[in-house]
Design a protein around this motif. Structure first.
Motif, PDB file in Angstrom:
ATOM      1  N   THR A  47       0.844  -1.183   0.000  1.00  0.00           N
ATOM      2  CA  THR A  47       0.000   0.000   0.000  1.00  0.00           C
ATOM      3  C   THR A  47       0.880   1.234   0.000  1.00  0.00           C
ATOM      4  OG1 THR A  47      -1.669   1.253   1.241  1.00  0.00           O
ATOM      5  CG2 THR A  47      -0.153  -0.084   2.526  1.00  0.00           C
ATOM      6  N   GLY A  48       0.366   2.307  -0.553  1.00  0.00           N
ATOM      7  CA  GLY A  48       1.094   3.567  -0.556  1.00  0.00           C
ATOM      8  C   GLY A  48       0.749   4.453   0.615  1.00  0.00           C
ATOM      9  N   ALA A  49       0.012   3.928   1.588  1.00  0.00           N
ATOM     10  CA  ALA A  49      -0.414   4.723   2.728  1.00  0.00           C
ATOM     11  C   ALA A  49       0.743   5.005   3.669  1.00  0.00           C
ATOM     12  CB  ALA A  49      -1.518   3.995   3.490  1.00  0.00           C
ATOM     13  N   PHE A  50       0.692   6.148   4.367  1.00  0.00           N
ATOM     14  CA  PHE A  50       1.708   6.382   5.395  1.00  0.00           C
ATOM     15  C   PHE A  50       1.208   6.006   6.780  1.00  0.00           C
ATOM     16  CE2 PHE A  50      -0.557  10.121   6.425  1.00  0.00           C
ATOM     17  CZ  PHE A  50      -0.572  11.044   5.385  1.00  0.00           C
ATOM     18  N   ALA A  51       0.020   5.419   6.868  1.00  0.00           N
ATOM     19  CA  ALA A  51      -0.482   4.873   8.128  1.00  0.00           C
ATOM     20  C   ALA A  51      -0.913   3.431   7.901  1.00  0.00           C
ATOM     21  CB  ALA A  51      -1.651   5.699   8.655  1.00  0.00           C
ATOM     22  N   SER A  52      -0.753   2.615   8.924  1.00  0.00           N
ATOM     23  CA  SER A  52      -1.152   1.217   8.841  1.00  0.00           C
ATOM     24  C   SER A  52      -2.644   1.091   8.564  1.00  0.00           C
ATOM     25  CB  SER A  52      -0.826   0.524  10.170  1.00  0.00           C
ATOM     26  OG  SER A  52      -1.490  -0.710  10.269  1.00  0.00           O
ATOM     27  N   PRO A  53      -3.060   0.087   7.784  1.00  0.00           N
ATOM     28  CA  PRO A  53      -4.494  -0.152   7.593  1.00  0.00           C
ATOM     29  C   PRO A  53      -5.235  -0.379   8.910  1.00  0.00           C
ATOM     30  CG  PRO A  53      -3.238  -1.376   5.977  1.00  0.00           C
ATOM     31  CD  PRO A  53      -2.245  -0.806   6.953  1.00  0.00           C
ATOM     32  N   ASP A  54      -4.523  -0.808   9.947  1.00  0.00           N
ATOM     33  CA  ASP A  54      -5.133  -0.990  11.258  1.00  0.00           C
ATOM     34  C   ASP A  54      -5.313   0.322  12.014  1.00  0.00           C
ATOM     35  OD1 ASP A  54      -5.220  -3.816  11.022  1.00  0.00           O
ATOM     36  OD2 ASP A  54      -3.092  -3.882  11.480  1.00  0.00           O
ATOM     37  N   ASN A  55      -4.662   1.365  11.533  1.00  0.00           N
ATOM     38  CA  ASN A  55      -4.754   2.682  12.158  1.00  0.00           C
ATOM     39  C   ASN A  55      -5.925   3.426  11.514  1.00  0.00           C
ATOM     40  OD1 ASN A  55      -4.394   5.251  13.180  1.00  0.00           O
ATOM     41  ND2 ASN A  55      -2.327   5.518  12.379  1.00  0.00           N
ATOM     42  N   LYS A  56      -7.121   3.153  12.027  1.00  0.00           N
ATOM     43  CA  LYS A  56      -8.351   3.622  11.382  1.00  0.00           C
ATOM     44  C   LYS A  56      -8.406   5.134  11.261  1.00  0.00           C
ATOM     45  CE  LYS A  56      -9.753  -0.656  11.273  1.00  0.00           C
ATOM     46  NZ  LYS A  56      -9.658  -1.422  10.013  1.00  0.00           N
ATOM     47  N   ALA A  57      -7.839   5.849  12.225  1.00  0.00           N
ATOM     48  CA  ALA A  57      -7.930   7.301  12.214  1.00  0.00           C
ATOM     49  C   ALA A  57      -7.116   7.938  11.095  1.00  0.00           C
ATOM     50  CB  ALA A  57      -7.485   7.870  13.557  1.00  0.00           C
ATOM     51  N   SER A  58      -6.056   7.269  10.648  1.00  0.00           N
ATOM     52  CA  SER A  58      -5.123   7.901   9.716  1.00  0.00           C
ATOM     53  C   SER A  58      -4.926   7.157   8.407  1.00  0.00           C
ATOM     54  CB  SER A  58      -3.750   8.062  10.392  1.00  0.00           C
ATOM     55  OG  SER A  58      -3.853   8.845  11.562  1.00  0.00           O
ATOM     56  N   TYR A  59      -5.430   5.932   8.296  1.00  0.00           N
ATOM     57  CA  TYR A  59      -5.225   5.183   7.049  1.00  0.00           C
ATOM     58  C   TYR A  59      -6.016   5.823   5.910  1.00  0.00           C
ATOM     59  CZ  TYR A  59      -5.317   1.485   3.567  1.00  0.00           C
ATOM     60  OH  TYR A  59      -5.214   0.780   2.395  1.00  0.00           O
ATOM     61  N   SER A  60      -5.375   5.911   4.752  1.00  0.00           N
ATOM     62  CA  SER A  60      -6.002   6.516   3.577  1.00  0.00           C
ATOM     63  C   SER A  60      -5.540   5.784   2.325  1.00  0.00           C
ATOM     64  CB  SER A  60      -5.611   7.997   3.468  1.00  0.00           C
ATOM     65  OG  SER A  60      -6.069   8.559   2.244  1.00  0.00           O
ATOM     66  N   THR A  61      -6.385   5.747   1.313  1.00  0.00           N
ATOM     67  CA  THR A  61      -6.014   5.172   0.019  1.00  0.00           C
ATOM     68  C   THR A  61      -5.710   6.256  -1.001  1.00  0.00           C
ATOM     69  OG1 THR A  61      -8.336   5.042  -0.642  1.00  0.00           O
ATOM     70  CG2 THR A  61      -7.381   3.094   0.412  1.00  0.00           C
ATOM     71  N   ALA A  62      -5.704   7.513  -0.579  1.00  0.00           N
ATOM     72  CA  ALA A  62      -5.393   8.605  -1.500  1.00  0.00           C
ATOM     73  C   ALA A  62      -3.992   8.417  -2.085  1.00  0.00           C
ATOM     74  CB  ALA A  62      -5.484   9.935  -0.775  1.00  0.00           C
ATOM     75  N   GLY A  63      -3.849   8.661  -3.386  1.00  0.00           N
ATOM     76  CA  GLY A  63      -2.559   8.530  -4.049  1.00  0.00           C
ATOM     77  C   GLY A  63      -2.182   7.118  -4.422  1.00  0.00           C
ATOM     78  N   GLU A  64      -3.093   6.155  -4.208  1.00  0.00           N
ATOM     79  CA  GLU A  64      -2.771   4.754  -4.470  1.00  0.00           C
ATOM     80  C   GLU A  64      -2.419   4.513  -5.929  1.00  0.00           C
ATOM     81  OE1 GLU A  64      -2.216   1.070  -2.417  1.00  0.00           O
ATOM     82  OE2 GLU A  64      -2.761   3.056  -1.683  1.00  0.00           O
ATOM     83  N   SER A  65      -3.060   5.245  -6.848  1.00  0.00           N
ATOM     84  CA  SER A  65      -2.764   5.053  -8.274  1.00  0.00           C
ATOM     85  C   SER A  65      -1.338   5.483  -8.600  1.00  0.00           C
ATOM     86  CB  SER A  65      -3.754   5.840  -9.136  1.00  0.00           C
ATOM     87  OG  SER A  65      -3.676   7.236  -8.872  1.00  0.00           O
ATOM     88  N   VAL A  66      -0.829   6.509  -7.916  1.00  0.00           N
ATOM     89  CA  VAL A  66       0.557   6.936  -8.133  1.00  0.00           C
ATOM     90  C   VAL A  66       1.513   5.888  -7.577  1.00  0.00           C
ATOM     91  CG1 VAL A  66       2.243   8.783  -7.759  1.00  0.00           C
ATOM     92  CG2 VAL A  66      -0.201   9.329  -7.981  1.00  0.00           C
ATOM     93  N   TYR A  67       1.175   5.343  -6.418  1.00  0.00           N
ATOM     94  CA  TYR A  67       1.986   4.281  -5.818  1.00  0.00           C
ATOM     95  C   TYR A  67       2.131   3.094  -6.761  1.00  0.00           C
ATOM     96  CZ  TYR A  67       2.845   0.148  -2.862  1.00  0.00           C
ATOM     97  OH  TYR A  67       3.329  -1.012  -2.348  1.00  0.00           O
ATOM     98  N   ARG A  68       1.089   2.746  -7.494  1.00  0.00           N
ATOM     99  CA  ARG A  68       1.084   1.557  -8.352  1.00  0.00           C
ATOM    100  C   ARG A  68       1.838   1.757  -9.664  1.00  0.00           C
ATOM    101  NH1 ARG A  68      -0.478  -2.615  -5.018  1.00  0.00           N
ATOM    102  NH2 ARG A  68      -2.075  -1.805  -3.594  1.00  0.00           N
ATOM    103  N   GLN A  69       2.213   2.963 -10.000  1.00  0.00           N
ATOM    104  CA  GLN A  69       2.860   3.224 -11.279  1.00  0.00           C
ATOM    105  C   GLN A  69       4.232   2.556 -11.366  1.00  0.00           C
ATOM    106  OE1 GLN A  69       2.990   7.499 -11.525  1.00  0.00           O
ATOM    107  NE2 GLN A  69       0.808   7.706 -11.984  1.00  0.00           N
ATOM    108  N   TYR A  70       4.533   2.028 -12.567  1.00  0.00           N
ATOM    109  CA  TYR A  70       5.859   1.440 -12.829  1.00  0.00           C
ATOM    110  C   TYR A  70       6.120   1.519 -14.319  1.00  0.00           C
ATOM    111  CZ  TYR A  70       9.633  -1.980 -13.308  1.00  0.00           C
ATOM    112  OH  TYR A  70      10.813  -2.610 -13.626  1.00  0.00           O
ATOM    113  N   ASP A  71       7.089   2.332 -14.728  1.00  0.00           N
ATOM    114  CA  ASP A  71       7.374   2.547 -16.149  1.00  0.00           C
ATOM    115  C   ASP A  71       8.815   3.018 -16.302  1.00  0.00           C
ATOM    116  OD1 ASP A  71       7.504   3.254 -18.824  1.00  0.00           O
ATOM    117  OD2 ASP A  71       5.536   4.235 -18.850  1.00  0.00           O
ATOM    118  N   PRO A  72       9.798   2.087 -16.319  1.00  0.00           N
ATOM    119  CA  PRO A  72      11.208   2.475 -16.397  1.00  0.00           C
ATOM    120  C   PRO A  72      11.546   3.297 -17.637  1.00  0.00           C
ATOM    121  CG  PRO A  72      11.002   0.178 -15.742  1.00  0.00           C
ATOM    122  CD  PRO A  72       9.634   0.634 -16.148  1.00  0.00           C
ATOM    123  N   ALA A  73      10.907   3.002 -18.775  1.00  0.00           N
ATOM    124  CA  ALA A  73      11.198   3.756 -20.006  1.00  0.00           C
ATOM    125  C   ALA A  73      10.815   5.222 -19.822  1.00  0.00           C
ATOM    126  CB  ALA A  73      10.448   3.142 -21.180  1.00  0.00           C
TER     127      ALA A  73
END
Length: 525
Positions: free
Chosen positions: A333-359
């Motif tokens: 996950t690209g989150a800066f809080a643990s999924p167990d940390n309900k107060a701070s866990y977020s999925t925002a920016g997940e699409s950027v985290y998933r990017q991979y394009d060396p070229a």
């Protein structure tokens, strides 16, 4: 070595406190009647170097310090802030004044009573010398002691996360007399005095540190809070922390009974889990594993296109597979809080985290002026094996697109000092952060500006918006904005979340699987 407030904040991030309890293991209540006495031997990866939690709260310093010192509030097993040195407290209707009544039976380990002056002096030092305290300070009008049993924090504006921040790193309460005229390096062994259940007995620098029970300790009565809060019984006579930096020696010592408890590297998990003579169990939550690009002038990653390229270049699943050990320990996950940390866990920016394009990464680097043959400077540490492994894998990825890499490896404290000594003299570093924190002011992923130059008015505005929240729902919406902004500017690039774990002797009872908290533990015969 001189320590800056930022270094203290980064070191505190490596304390690795996080999330929620694992699902396996026994509860202290199931371990039978406690046994008083004996010594517990705990292997730690590095010497604490200091027992001053403000000047140098690295992982080992913090976890030994938690046995010695206490705060106004401490976190329970679910990371809820609970009163510790506070008896009762009230908040004014306008939320601008917090009045704390202190417990009256508390003494320091030298026999002196806890007073409001000690609290004021400790919190004023936190304001001045700890990164979280510095970020909280603009909202504080004054910290005062109307009498020796009362502390009042007056605010200029309401601050939603204040109680959580008072339970965070750097707010440990010390005797006021021991804080007078301290250098930036903090106090020495003779002033390492707290109100906790264990006190310093001896310290052979680089070899071992021994704590012994403080017989004058007065415990709270709450048995069910767990974590760092509630009742503390101090069943063990002593706790010996052995410095074991080599992973092979660490594992051999566990298997032969040289030490009773350790927190090994992730790649040792499966081997130790298969050993019937050890208990292997997840600890609360985990940590955020990060690559940090340098925004400062002089770094090749001062250009945002270079940071975008670095994110595209990192094959995060492959890096996690190569360094994360068992899949049981890694959450991609690209989150800066643990999924167990309900107060701070977020999925925002997940699409950027998933990017991979060396070229495309190579194209962006060229646009930023970083072409074939250029050298990228990575600073890392050998104190935590994962950091160095990430550096080598980043080196490999950069090499595949024609870039050279210079890796400098230091012990943890020296690494932190190196990063600030020459702000523009490095390009990338590797760290992990506490993923349980509920206040953005405590989150290094959001407060790295004085390290890597990533501060901005937009970020400051979002932090102020969080502090002005009045409900958990409002606060969570701002967390989403903060994480989205982090992935936009790439002040850190998160690789994964890692669960934490420990391996220990079955003789260790009453242990709540909470890091290196042993005051309610004992050794069975």
């Amino acid at each position: 070595m001189k320590r800056t407030p930022l270094l203290a904040a980064l070191a505190a991030a490596a304390t690795l406190l996080a999330g929620c309890m694992g699902s396996a293991g026994t509860t202290p209540a199931a371990d039978g009647p406690p046994v008083r006495g004996g010594n517990l031997t705990v292997a730690v990866p590095t010497d604490p170097q200091s027992l001053d939690m403000v000047a140098n709260p690295g992982q080992v310093t913090a976890q030994i310090g938690n046995m010695m010192y206490e705060k106004l509030f401490e976190v329970d097993r679910h990371f809820v802030a609970r009163p510790m040195l506070v008896d009762t407290y009230t908040t004014s209707p306008d939320r601008l004044a917090y009045t704390f009544k202190l417990r009256q039976d508390v003494t320091f380990q030298d026999g002196n009573p806890l007073t409001a002056n000690d609290v004021v002096a400790s919190l004023q030092r936190w304001q001045k010398s700890h990164r979280t305290g510095q970020l909280v300070t603009p909202d504080i009008a004054a910290i005062t002691a109307p009498d020796q049993a009362t502390v009042v924090i007056g605010l200029k504006r309401p601050r939603y996360p204040l109680i959580d921040e008072l339970a965070g790193a750097g707010t440990e309460i010390y005797e006021a007399k021991n804080l007078v005229g301290l250098p930036a390096t903090g106090f020495g062994q003779d002033k390492a005095v707290g109100t906790g259940p264990y006190k310093l007995k001896s310290w052979d620098i680089g070899q071992q540190l021994v704590l012994q029970r403080y017989d004058g300790y007065k415990s709270r009565s709450e048995e069910d809070w767990g974590g760092q809060a509630g009742a503390k019984h101090a069943y063990l006579d002593t706790v010996t922390y052995k410095v074991v930096g080599d992973q092979d020696a660490l594992i051999n010592g566990l298997q032969t009974g040289q030490w009773d408890h350790a927190m090994p590297a992730n790649d040792q998990y499966e081997q130790l889990k298969a050993n019937p003579n050890l208990v292997v169990h997840n600890l609360p939550g985990g940590n955020e594993n990060v690559v940090i690009p340098n925004f400062n002038p002089g770094s090749k990653f001062a250009d945002p296109r270079a940071r975008q390229a670095l994110n595209l270049l990192l094959d995060k699943p492959a890096i996690n597979a190569a360094t994360g050990g068992s899949k049981d320990l890694t959450i991609e996950t690209g989150a800066f809080a643990s999924p167990d940390n309900k107060a701070s866990y977020s999925t925002a920016g997940e699409s950027v985290y998933r990017q991979y394009d060396p070229a495309r990464a190579k194209e962006l680097l060229a646009e930023a002026g970083i072409t074939t043959g250029a050298t990228i400077h990575i600073v890392t540490t050998n104190s935590y094996p994962e950091f160095g492994k990430w550096a080598v894998l980043i080196q490999d990825a950069l090499g595949k697109i024609g870039l050279q890499t210079k890796i400098d490896t230091f012990d943890f404290a020296t690494m932190l000092g190196t990063l600030t000594k020459d702000p523009g003299g490095w390009d990338i570093t590797t760290l992990f952060f506490d993923s349980s924190l509920t206040s953005p002011a405590q989150m290094p992923a959001l407060t790295l500006g004085t390290l890597n130059g990533s501060s901005s008015p937009e970020l400051d505005g979002l932090l102020a918006e969080f502090n002005a929240s009045t409900t958990p729902e409002q606060a969570k919406a701002v967390i989403d904005k903060l994480q989205a902004f982090t992935w936009k500017q790439l002040s850190v690039i998160t690789l994964s979340q890692s669960k934490l774990w420990a391996a220990y002797t079955p003789r260790l009872k009453g242990y709540g699987d909470f890091y290196r908290v042993f005051w309610n533990s004992w050794l069975a015969a």
